[in-house]
Design a protein around this motif. Structure first.
Motif, PDB file in Angstrom:
ATOM      1  N   ALA A   1       0.830  -1.211   0.000  1.00 34.27           N
ATOM      2  CA  ALA A   1       0.000   0.000   0.000  1.00 34.27           C
ATOM      3  C   ALA A   1       0.859   1.255   0.000  1.00 34.27           C
ATOM      4  O   ALA A   1       0.536   2.251  -0.665  1.00 34.27           O
ATOM      5  CB  ALA A   1      -0.926  -0.011   1.214  1.00 34.27           C
TER       6      ALA A   1
ATOM      7  N   ALA B   1       1.063   4.169  -2.886  1.00 33.05           N
ATOM      8  CA  ALA B   1       0.821   5.578  -2.550  1.00 33.05           C
ATOM      9  C   ALA B   1       1.969   6.468  -3.016  1.00 33.05           C
ATOM     10  O   ALA B   1       1.749   7.589  -3.484  1.00 33.05           O
ATOM     11  CB  ALA B   1       0.617   5.729  -1.041  1.00 33.05           C
TER      12      ALA B   1
ATOM     13  N   ARG C   1      -4.795  11.904   0.528  1.00 31.24           N
ATOM     14  CA  ARG C   1      -5.473  10.609   0.657  1.00 31.24           C
ATOM     15  C   ARG C   1      -5.181  10.009   2.027  1.00 31.24           C
ATOM     16  O   ARG C   1      -4.106  10.223   2.583  1.00 31.24           O
ATOM     17  CB  ARG C   1      -4.985   9.610  -0.405  1.00 31.24           C
TER      18      ARG C   1
ATOM     19  N   ILE D   1      -5.191   6.127   3.533  1.00 28.56           N
ATOM     20  CA  ILE D   1      -5.252   4.743   3.063  1.00 28.56           C
ATOM     21  C   ILE D   1      -5.225   3.807   4.260  1.00 28.56           C
ATOM     22  O   ILE D   1      -4.308   3.866   5.087  1.00 28.56           O
ATOM     23  CB  ILE D   1      -4.069   4.423   2.127  1.00 28.56           C
TER      24      ILE D   1
ATOM     25  N   PRO E   1      -4.740   0.165   4.673  1.00 32.37           N
ATOM     26  CA  PRO E   1      -4.367  -0.984   3.845  1.00 32.37           C
ATOM     27  C   PRO E   1      -5.001  -2.285   4.306  1.00 32.37           C
ATOM     28  O   PRO E   1      -5.365  -2.438   5.484  1.00 32.37           O
ATOM     29  CB  PRO E   1      -2.841  -1.044   3.990  1.00 32.37           C
TER      30      PRO E   1
END
Length: 233
Positions: A33, A37, A196, A198, A200
């Motif tokens: 992840a 990114a 963002r 995230i 994961p």
């Protein structure tokens, strides 16, 4: 506490150098992840802030970053990273709790993998990272998920910043629980906008190695990644 943490990570350096490339929570959970990114780094000047044993430092070099710097406060981690990348990056002993040696507006990108939950004063550290990052440059970092620390350590007050103790390979380590509110405010106050967030999930390879934790991580978050950009005024 900082001295204790440094001693702990000097002790853990051999473990990190040996296992971090294939350890499930790193290799098959955080890292896929994080790398997605980060995306393209070709021709960028990049800092690996909290380089550990040097996986990301080497990855940055192999993916054609223009110039790569790596810092860690553990002498042993710095030594392992230097051995890993030789002269392809500038690897320095630096402490994210203190003023950094870099010039203002120097980096295009700063990455920090599972490090910023260790810093004593998040506002101070983010102020320094903002100072050395170019306007419109990006800071991408992963940390312990606040929900994980709240639940796993059975905290009474989610909103209270608190120092916690855990054990890795029988070595005590210390890190901070901070709420989303604390983290987002620290980012905003230091000129970072969140591009963002995230949360994961593990890739399938994780299941082959550790099915029990694979199932857990698909139900409860453990790490979280913030992709941010420094505001240009």
């Amino acid at each position: 506490m900082e001295k204790k943490l440094k001693v702990s990570y000097d002790k853990l350096a051999v473990h990190y150098a040996k296992d971090v490339d294939t350890k499930t929570f790193n290799a098959y959970y955080e890292r896929p992840a994080m790398i997605k990114a980060i995306d393209t780094i070709k021709d960028l000047v990049v800092l690996d802030a909290g380089c550990g044993a040097g996986f990301y430092t080497e990855w940055l070099i192999n993916n054609k970053a223009k110039e790569v710097f790596a810092i860690d406060f553990s002498e042993k981690m710095v030594e392992y990273t230097k051995n890993r990348v030789v002269d392809k990056a500038k690897v320095l002993l630096e402490n994210l709790n203190e003023k950094l040696s870099f010039e203002n507006n120097y980096f295009d990108l700063i990455i920090s993998s599972l490090t910023l939950h260790y810093v004593r004063d998040l506002d101070f550290t983010l102020k320094e990272l903002s100072r050395i990052l170019k306007p419109n440059g990006k800071l991408i970092f992963s940390i312990h998920h606040p929900i994980m620390t709240y639940l796993y350590f059975s905290l009474e007050n989610y909103f209270e910043d608190i120092l916690l103790e855990d054990v890795i390979n029988k070595v005590p380590v210390y890190f901070y629980h901070r709420s989303f509110d604390t983290i987002s405010n620290s980012l905003y106050n230091n000129n970072f906008l969140i591009e963002r967030i995230i949360e994961p999930k593990p890739i399938y390879k994780f299941k082959e190695e550790d099915e029990k934790n694979y199932k857990k991580l698909n139900k409860k978050p453990h790490f979280i990644i913030f992709k941010t950009i420094k505001r240009a005024f």
